[in-house]
Design a protein around this motif. Sequence first.
Motif, short mmCIF file in Angstrom:
data_model
loop_
_atom_site.label_atom_id
_atom_site.label_comp_id
_atom_site.label_asym_id
_atom_site.label_seq_id
_atom_site.Cartn_x
_atom_site.Cartn_y
_atom_site.Cartn_z
N GLU A 236 -10.44 8.65 11.98
CA GLU A 236 -10.57 8.25 10.45
C GLU A 236 -11.60 8.05 11.04
OE1 GLU A 236 -8.45 4.97 8.88
OE2 GLU A 236 -6.13 5.38 9.70
N CYS B 5 -3.62 5.79 -7.96
CA CYS B 5 -4.19 5.80 -6.27
C CYS B 5 -4.92 6.87 -6.54
CB CYS B 5 -3.58 5.74 -5.23
SG CYS B 5 -2.18 4.46 -5.03
N ARG C 63 -10.28 3.89 -2.19
CA ARG C 63 -10.97 2.88 -2.50
C ARG C 63 -11.35 2.46 -3.40
NH1 ARG C 63 -11.72 1.81 3.42
NH2 ARG C 63 -13.57 2.05 3.39
N VAL D 268 1.40 4.72 -3.02
CA VAL D 268 1.37 5.25 -3.09
C VAL D 268 3.02 6.30 -3.99
CG1 VAL D 268 1.54 7.57 -0.97
CG2 VAL D 268 -0.18 5.52 -1.63
N GLN E 248 -10.83 7.08 2.90
CA GLN E 248 -10.45 7.36 3.48
C GLN E 248 -10.00 8.16 3.64
OE1 GLN E 248 -12.12 4.67 5.22
NE2 GLN E 248 -11.40 4.67 7.81
N THR F 67 -14.98 7.86 7.42
CA THR F 67 -15.09 7.44 5.85
C THR F 67 -16.12 7.91 4.52
OG1 THR F 67 -14.35 5.18 6.52
CG2 THR F 67 -15.70 5.48 3.95
N THR G 133 -6.51 6.70 2.95
CA THR G 133 -6.50 5.63 1.75
C THR G 133 -7.71 5.98 0.27
OG1 THR G 133 -7.46 4.36 3.02
CG2 THR G 133 -5.07 3.95 2.86
N GLU H 139 -6.91 2.41 -9.54
CA GLU H 139 -5.82 2.15 -8.52
C GLU H 139 -5.03 2.37 -8.73
OE1 GLU H 139 -5.25 -3.07 -7.34
OE2 GLU H 139 -6.70 -2.70 -8.62
N LEU I 55 1.64 6.11 7.31
CA LEU I 55 0.83 4.74 6.63
C LEU I 55 2.01 3.42 6.40
CD1 LEU I 55 -1.36 4.20 4.22
CD2 LEU I 55 0.31 4.72 2.60
N PRO J 249 0.84 -1.23 0.01
CA PRO J 249 0.14 0.10 -0.44
C PRO J 249 0.69 1.44 -0.32
CG PRO J 249 -1.10 -1.28 1.91
CD PRO J 249 1.01 -2.03 0.87
N ILE K 109 -3.95 10.38 -3.16
CA ILE K 109 -3.92 9.83 -1.91
C ILE K 109 -3.69 11.08 -0.86
CG2 ILE K 109 -1.82 9.06 -2.59
CD1 ILE K 109 -3.57 6.59 -0.11
#
Length: 600
Positions: free
Chosen positions: A513, A532, A499, A347, A504, A515, A497, A529, A385, A343, A543
């Motif tokens: 945190e 990001c 998704r 980034v 997030q 959402t 993050t 993806e 992170l 992850p 991100i």
Amino acid sequence: MLQQSTLRETNRHLFVPAERRIPKIRIETRQAETLFGKRIVVVIDSWPKSSKYPQGHFVRALGDIGDKETENEVLLLEHDIPHTAFSQRVLNCLPTADWTASEEEISKRKDLRDVTICSVDPPGCTDIDDALHCRVLPNGNFEVGVHIADVTHFVRPGTALDLEAANRGTTVYLTDRRIDMVPELLSSNLCSLRSNVERLAFTCIWEITPETETVNVQFTKSIIKSKASLTYAEAQSIIDDASRTDDVAASLRHLNNLAKKLKAKRIEKGALTLASPEIRFEVDSETHDPIQVQEKQLRDTNSMVEEFMLLANVSVAKKIYDEFSQCAVLRRHPSPPYSNFDPMLAVCKAYGIEMDVTSNKTLATSLENAVVSGNDYFNTMLRILTTRCMMQAKYFTSGMMPENDFYHYGLAMNIYTHFTSPIRRYADVLVHRLLAVSIGADASYPDLLDKNKTQAICNNLNHRHVMAQYASRASVGLHTQLFFRARNLLEQGYILTVRKNALQVLIPKYGLEGTLYLDSGNIKSTYDEEACTQTVSGHTFHIFDPVTVKVSLDSTNIQHQKLKIDLVEPQVEGLSIREDNSAENTSDKKSPRKKLKTKK
């Protein structure tokens, strides 16, 4: 909680567990009317093949859902925290409240009562484990001492007090209370290294050169009399105040200068400097409800204390391993598998940043160089992170694994242990006993040298340590919810993050945190993806992008109340709310926009 039945005058009801992964449980009770709206405890007895739900029985009620005391009890139960009052058998092991060391005991110890020793701790700390001193030697080197509360003088092996401490494993720190590992008479009084009172200690004394090379180290039982109990802020103020020329100020300045050099050496070897959002609540003195929240401030004095605690832990680890190669209690931190970094690497790739994670040294160097122009918080977010990529550090017995596995990845140390907090960690109690035997200050006993029994204790300590961390975080979450019961606040956040169906968001001020969901029918989003990113109504979210959100409490589900965030800025059609529609801070009558600009 108990689910309301659709049938009248029935004794059969469904229990809905707080943990969503556990199915509903069918119980029989005649107390249903008094149990609705309360947290209750239920035990599962069986699960017949013919039943959709397991069968169980009611044990006890904890209190009203949403009540702070009830929710505190819930989080302690959920995290398997022993928190009942100490038994009379345990209390019978304690000395009297007016206990003082006998002349015979003092004669066995190194007398350091005239040395300028002081402690530096967080505000309100009463269980003071450690204290420090530093003075210049005639040859120009420094004598540095770390003095640790001698808990093992009072907690003797095999007693009810010892067995209880071993079971509890650690002191648990909640937002508004502390669940002690040992009774308060020891934790906050007889063992606590408070100023201007004589205390028994276990001391490490080094001779260190101005360039922080260790000339020698000695370990000794001692008696001390701390000259000052300081907070981090007070100690920093003394260091910075040029008019202070007393012995305490001189000692702190020498310690601070040496600590900076020690830290530079550790980082050069590959020690990681990671990050996690930490907050502190200011609570009402009468209601104990949170009235203000702020991020914890880290000063040079935080690092100063940390460096010398690390030095003590490493020095003691080497000593007890040299003496007891099969039964030393140590602490290891395994290297994370490469896949853990996926992850974080995704980034960095999106930002065009090269990261080398082949070792802790290369990772530390990469993190230091990871900077994005125009985003001052980027590096901190990346370190947060990266923290989540790490493995869990664990206690172990040296004879149970090869020496190559002793390595502590985060600290870049070949051998490490915990020696500096015996008031609040049972691992340190075991280490104190091993060290005392190694220098002839105390007698050994069979279980101490049995690696299998010691490893069984370590397994329990690892469980208790992790559960204590989770309980502490849950307590912060609970108090954050309480704080937002009557508040809707605009706050600065960062996208942590991205998704497929959500963003997030981390809000550093509260360490929480939230959402932002993108699966609503009127929101059209495109997820990339590899980059990001999420593109919503023409706006692309990256991100670590800064955002402004409104934070409020969602109480629609009484069983699972949670914090809710709404996007305010940037304004994105179908996703953002209008700022002028958001509620004001109930404790500040300035406009939210003005308050936000001031904060920036």
